[in-house]
Design an enzyme around this catalytic site. Structure first.
Site, PDB file in Angstrom:
ATOM      1  N   SER A  58       0.834  -1.204   0.000  1.00 35.25           N
ATOM      2  CA  SER A  58       0.000   0.000   0.000  1.00 35.25           C
ATOM      3  C   SER A  58       0.866   1.250   0.000  1.00 35.25           C
ATOM      4  O   SER A  58       1.968   1.260   0.571  1.00 35.25           O
ATOM      5  CB  SER A  58      -0.876  -0.007   1.248  1.00 35.25           C
ATOM      6  N   TYR A  88      -1.773   0.481  10.130  1.00 32.82           N
ATOM      7  CA  TYR A  88      -1.980  -0.209   8.864  1.00 32.82           C
ATOM      8  C   TYR A  88      -0.712  -0.135   7.998  1.00 32.82           C
ATOM      9  O   TYR A  88      -0.231  -1.154   7.482  1.00 32.82           O
ATOM     10  CB  TYR A  88      -3.180   0.404   8.130  1.00 32.82           C
ATOM     11  N   LYS A 106       1.697  -3.192   6.709  1.00 35.34           N
ATOM     12  CA  LYS A 106       1.937  -3.464   5.285  1.00 35.34           C
ATOM     13  C   LYS A 106       3.433  -3.451   4.972  1.00 35.34           C
ATOM     14  O   LYS A 106       3.917  -4.243   4.171  1.00 35.34           O
ATOM     15  CB  LYS A 106       1.201  -2.435   4.403  1.00 35.34           C
TER      16      LYS A 106
END
Ligand code: SF4
Lengths: 231, 306
Positions: B128, B151, B155
């Site tokens: 991402s 997050y 990732k």
């Protein structure tokens, strides 16, 4: 495997000689042996000695599934460089079955059970099939390890051999430097003892005897692999 | 060629299955998904390719299910790893839940691939743009990742787990922007989709902060097309940015206003500083790009009534 013929540091020679003889004797007796390694900087000495004196010895790496990628790459690099027979021991319990009642992985709530599933259980079949277990623990690493002997008996009556039990962190350094051996890549980022990623804190300093970053904040100092199972 | 897609029943996965099931060189698409979002739309509705496609096989399992994952990799040539726990921009989920799937789930896949060195020849790993955190200028492929959210951290850790496999297989490390656009598996928690739904329902849209904060976006069809090119070997392996454009919340609103002139906006916490992240589009994936309003108009036709 042809390793570069660098002379051993002088003051370590008698002890290396002794290890060479002991390993030779075990081989002569025809013992089915194996070593375990956690692939830290510390471990490189034993791996190098195995490559020199017993290169066909299987070396088991406890792939708990929670290692730093740097550790995994380090083990691959050393396998190639030293020409060792390195094998991964994996938990028989699927990762999806390693969650607690609220769905979290066990290291968040029950690290002892997590270690049991990922560090103790995977070696059971290896131990059952062998007669000699070689490991690089050193007395100066922890109180539990200080109580361990050079040779002993472990789970299921297996013979245990700890060739480096009387080595200090400084001597490990001398050996690594003397042979220009690689270090765990996280060492330069300040890590001392490197274990599973979730249970390793980055310590402020950290020398090769320093295990304070392992299970930091817990009373736990060992995973149960080297303690409790012996006779 | 046999392709396995983890998370293949999801938003992007569904469109990717559609794209790959139409490629003549693909013999089988194995969709490996735990269906945790309770979205079954991959299996419903008209066939994804010509006729009833027997080349699509669904394995309902978790990426952390070591045994099933290993079994599913039998005979697989190409793996596309989409399975992930996601959050919408600005939302922080349960850190462990993100880590468990995005970091340790990816790790689990990496061990399975490492053990079968030589059998899987290509891995496409969906990461991402969130790994960049906040950008001063435009984040390029040379920008060092400094994730600012749980997050983004999870990732990045996933990336590190597969990067070490780079000498075993052709690795495509794809940093993807926020996905939008119609799909039968679409998510309405994706910001553009949510705004369009609000606008269509005659509700106000809610803008947090100044609305000038930017993010990278990619249309689901273009994302699926790019990944399918990687899977089919039409691109050289490497690190990629998968995005069409960087948009601010206000630009999205302006595009919506062209379709829904009566749309109203509510501003919440306008003084709150909001992070911007501008990411350089990847020239290797460049193609014609219709205006956003045109794409939203096409999306709108999927609503069955006004
Ligand atoms: S050290 Fe931590 S992560 Fe590793 S097995 Fe033990 S509890 Fe689990």
């Amino acid at each position: 495997m042809l390793l570069p013929a660098t002379p051993d540091p002088k003051h370590l020679r008698p002890r290396i000689q002794r290890i060479q003889e002991e390993l030779f004797n075990y081989r002569e007796q025809g013992l089915r042996g194996f070593a375990t390694s956690s692939f830290q900087s510390n471990s490189v000495v034993l791996l190098h000695l195995i490559a020199r004196f017993w290169p066909t010895l299987p070396v088991w790496f406890l792939n708990t599934g929670f290692h730093f990628p740097e550790t995994l790459s380090f083990r691959r690099g050393l396998a190639v460089r030293f020409g060792l027979d390195i094998r991964d021991a994996r938990s028989p319990v699927s990762r999806a079955q390693q969650r607690d009642a609220s769905g979290r992985l066990l290291f968040t709530t029950d690290p002892d059970h997590c270690c049991h599933l990922n560090k103790v259980l995977p070696l059971d079949p290896v131990i059952a099939a062998a007669q000699l277990w070689i490991n690089g623990v050193r007395a100066s690493q922890s109180a539990e390890r200080a109580a361990m002997a050079r040779e002993g008996t472990g789970r299921g009556g297996i013979r245990r051999y700890h060739p480096l039990i009387d080595w200090t962190g400084a001597e490990v350094e001398h050996y690594l430097n003397g042979h220009d051996l690689p270090r765990h890549p996280l060492e330069e980022q300040g890590y001392g003892s490197v274990g599973c990623e979730p249970c390793t804190r980055r310590p402020a300093g950290g020398d090769l005897d320093d295990r304070s970053g392992r299970w930091s904040g817990q009373n736990k100092t060992e995973c149960g692999l080297h303690v409790g199972g012996g006779s | 060629m046999r392709v396995l897609i983890t998370g293949g029943a999801g938003y992007l996965g569904t469109e990717l299955v559609r794209a790959l099931a139409r490629a003549p060189e693909v013999d089988e698409v194995v969709v490996y998904d735990n269906l945790s979002r309770r979205n079954y739309n991959l299996m419903l509705g008209p066939p994804l390719s010509e006729g009833r496609d027997t080349r699509i096989r669904l394995v309902v399992a978790d990426v952390l299910d070591t045994r099933r994952l290993r079994a599913a990799l039998d005979g697989v040539d190409v793996v596309i790893h989409l399975a992930a726990r996601v959050t919408t921009p600005f939302a922080e989920g349960d850190f462990h839940a993100l880590e468990q799937v995005n970091h340790w789930g990816t790790a689990e896949l990496s061990y399975a691939l490492e053990e079968r060195r030589g059998s899987v020849r290509r891995l496409i790993h969906l990461s991402s743009t969130a790994v960049y955190g906040q950008s001063e200028g435009e984040a390029t492929l040379d920008t060092a990742p400094t994730p600012a959210t749980a997050y983004g951290i999870s990732k990045l850790r996933g990336e590190r787990m597969v990067e070490r496999l780079g000498s075993d297989l052709d690795l495509f490390l794809v940093r993807c922007g926020n996905i939008y656009g119609y799909s039968r598996s679409l998510r309405f928690d994706a910001v553009i989709n949510r705004f369009l739904l609000d606008a269509h329902l005659g509700r106000r849209i809610t803008v947090e902060g100044s609305g000038e904060q930017r993010r990278a976006f990619v249309h689901v069809d273009r994302a699926a097309a790019a990944i399918s090119r990687m899977a089919l070997g039409e691109l050289e392996p490497g690190r990629f940015h998968l995005l069409d454009r960087n948009l601010s919340v206000l630009e999205i609103r302006d595009a919506l206003l062209q379709l829904y002139p009566d749309l109203e906006s509510l501003y919440i916490a306008q003084d709150l500083p909001r992070r911007s992240l501008i990411v350089a589009p990847d020239p290797r994936l460049a193609g014609p790009l219709p205006p956003l309003a045109e794409e939203l108009a096409a999306f709108r036709t999927h609503f069955s009534f006004d």
